[in-house]
Design a protein around this motif. Sequence first.
Motif, mmCIF file in Angstrom:
data_model
loop_
_atom_site.group_PDB
_atom_site.id
_atom_site.type_symbol
_atom_site.label_atom_id
_atom_site.label_comp_id
_atom_site.label_asym_id
_atom_site.label_seq_id
_atom_site.Cartn_x
_atom_site.Cartn_y
_atom_site.Cartn_z
ATOM 1 N N ALA A 298 31.159 -37.822 41.507
ATOM 2 C CA ALA A 298 32.571 -37.458 41.163
ATOM 3 C C ALA A 298 33.455 -38.462 40.491
ATOM 4 O O ALA A 298 34.270 -38.270 39.566
ATOM 5 C CB ALA A 298 33.491 -36.841 42.332
ATOM 6 N N GLN A 299 33.129 -39.883 40.896
ATOM 7 C CA GLN A 299 33.745 -41.050 40.327
ATOM 8 C C GLN A 299 33.647 -41.098 38.934
ATOM 9 O O GLN A 299 34.330 -41.748 38.171
ATOM 10 C CB GLN A 299 33.398 -42.112 40.957
ATOM 11 C CG GLN A 299 31.979 -42.662 40.711
ATOM 12 C CD GLN A 299 31.799 -44.050 41.546
ATOM 13 O OE1 GLN A 299 32.397 -44.846 41.286
ATOM 14 N NE2 GLN A 299 30.709 -43.915 42.042
ATOM 15 N N TYR A 300 32.612 -40.532 38.311
ATOM 16 C CA TYR A 300 32.289 -40.465 36.755
ATOM 17 C C TYR A 300 32.831 -39.362 35.965
ATOM 18 O O TYR A 300 32.577 -39.456 34.848
ATOM 19 C CB TYR A 300 30.831 -40.809 36.945
ATOM 20 C CG TYR A 300 30.395 -41.893 37.429
ATOM 21 C CD1 TYR A 300 30.431 -43.301 37.102
ATOM 22 C CD2 TYR A 300 29.421 -41.913 38.581
ATOM 23 C CE1 TYR A 300 30.106 -44.378 37.822
ATOM 24 C CE2 TYR A 300 29.008 -42.816 39.290
ATOM 25 C CZ TYR A 300 29.246 -43.984 38.848
ATOM 26 O OH TYR A 300 28.945 -45.255 39.372
ATOM 27 N N ILE A 301 32.978 -38.252 36.495
ATOM 28 C CA ILE A 301 33.198 -37.010 36.059
ATOM 29 C C ILE A 301 34.735 -36.761 35.820
ATOM 30 O O ILE A 301 35.631 -36.939 36.577
ATOM 31 C CB ILE A 301 32.500 -35.920 36.810
ATOM 32 C CG1 ILE A 301 31.130 -35.909 36.864
ATOM 33 C CG2 ILE A 301 32.975 -34.458 36.395
ATOM 34 C CD1 ILE A 301 30.380 -35.245 37.743
ATOM 35 N N ASP A 302 35.012 -36.284 34.544
ATOM 36 C CA ASP A 302 36.493 -36.010 34.258
ATOM 37 C C ASP A 302 36.753 -34.517 34.340
ATOM 38 O O ASP A 302 36.297 -33.781 33.798
ATOM 39 C CB ASP A 302 36.597 -36.392 32.918
ATOM 40 C CG ASP A 302 38.046 -36.057 32.243
ATOM 41 O OD1 ASP A 302 38.637 -35.138 32.164
ATOM 42 O OD2 ASP A 302 38.765 -37.165 32.373
ATOM 43 N N GLY A 303 37.382 -34.254 35.542
ATOM 44 C CA GLY A 303 37.591 -32.857 35.981
ATOM 45 C C GLY A 303 36.543 -32.402 36.883
ATOM 46 O O GLY A 303 36.003 -33.107 37.506
ATOM 47 N N ALA A 304 36.436 -30.984 36.815
ATOM 48 C CA ALA A 304 35.493 -30.228 37.890
ATOM 49 C C ALA A 304 34.121 -29.951 37.201
ATOM 50 O O ALA A 304 33.867 -29.970 35.971
ATOM 51 C CB ALA A 304 36.127 -28.772 38.004
ATOM 52 N N ARG A 305 33.212 -29.791 38.219
ATOM 53 C CA ARG A 305 31.781 -29.357 37.967
ATOM 54 C C ARG A 305 31.887 -27.891 38.022
ATOM 55 O O ARG A 305 32.256 -27.194 38.766
ATOM 56 C CB ARG A 305 30.894 -29.906 38.672
ATOM 57 C CG ARG A 305 30.606 -31.444 38.718
ATOM 58 C CD ARG A 305 29.879 -31.883 39.883
ATOM 59 N NE ARG A 305 28.525 -31.107 40.350
ATOM 60 C CZ ARG A 305 27.455 -31.468 39.781
ATOM 61 N NH1 ARG A 305 27.410 -32.508 38.994
ATOM 62 N NH2 ARG A 305 26.422 -30.933 39.966
ATOM 63 N N HIS A 306 31.373 -27.059 36.626
ATOM 64 C CA HIS A 306 31.551 -25.710 36.762
ATOM 65 C C HIS A 306 29.845 -25.196 36.625
ATOM 66 O O HIS A 306 29.098 -25.773 36.015
ATOM 67 C CB HIS A 306 32.115 -25.251 35.269
ATOM 68 C CG HIS A 306 33.473 -25.846 35.026
ATOM 69 N ND1 HIS A 306 34.546 -25.181 35.640
ATOM 70 C CD2 HIS A 306 33.802 -26.781 34.416
ATOM 71 C CE1 HIS A 306 35.493 -26.117 35.060
ATOM 72 N NE2 HIS A 306 35.007 -27.047 34.401
ATOM 73 N N THR A 307 29.863 -24.155 37.608
ATOM 74 C CA THR A 307 28.497 -23.684 37.946
ATOM 75 C C THR A 307 28.441 -22.293 37.564
ATOM 76 O O THR A 307 29.144 -21.460 37.689
ATOM 77 C CB THR A 307 28.165 -23.819 39.503
ATOM 78 O OG1 THR A 307 28.284 -25.221 39.987
ATOM 79 C CG2 THR A 307 26.621 -23.288 39.680
#
Length: 94
Positions: free
Chosen positions: A75-84
């Motif tokens: 999460a610290q590297y991702i901009d926004g949410a993960r979409h599945t």
Amino acid sequence: MDLYIYYRVAETQAAALLPQVQAMQAALGAQGVQCALKRRPDSKDGLQTWMEVYGGCAPAFETELAQAVVAADLAQYIDGARHTEVFVDIAPCA
């Protein structure tokens, strides 16, 4: 079922995120999960779109993957949410 998970990554975070995802997928792969990592060839507004692919998974795998993502601290590297997105095979007609 197959899982397709996409998210955005700032170009400045891509080099730090890559080994984290690769290590996570290697651990999952050692358990027999089919893993792939892809990204769109272009960037937009300094963001890349990445996609993790997990093939032939049991429904319980989503929980295992969520735990692996937390353990890898992605999460610290991702901009926004993960979409599945979840896809299943189409049963052949009789």
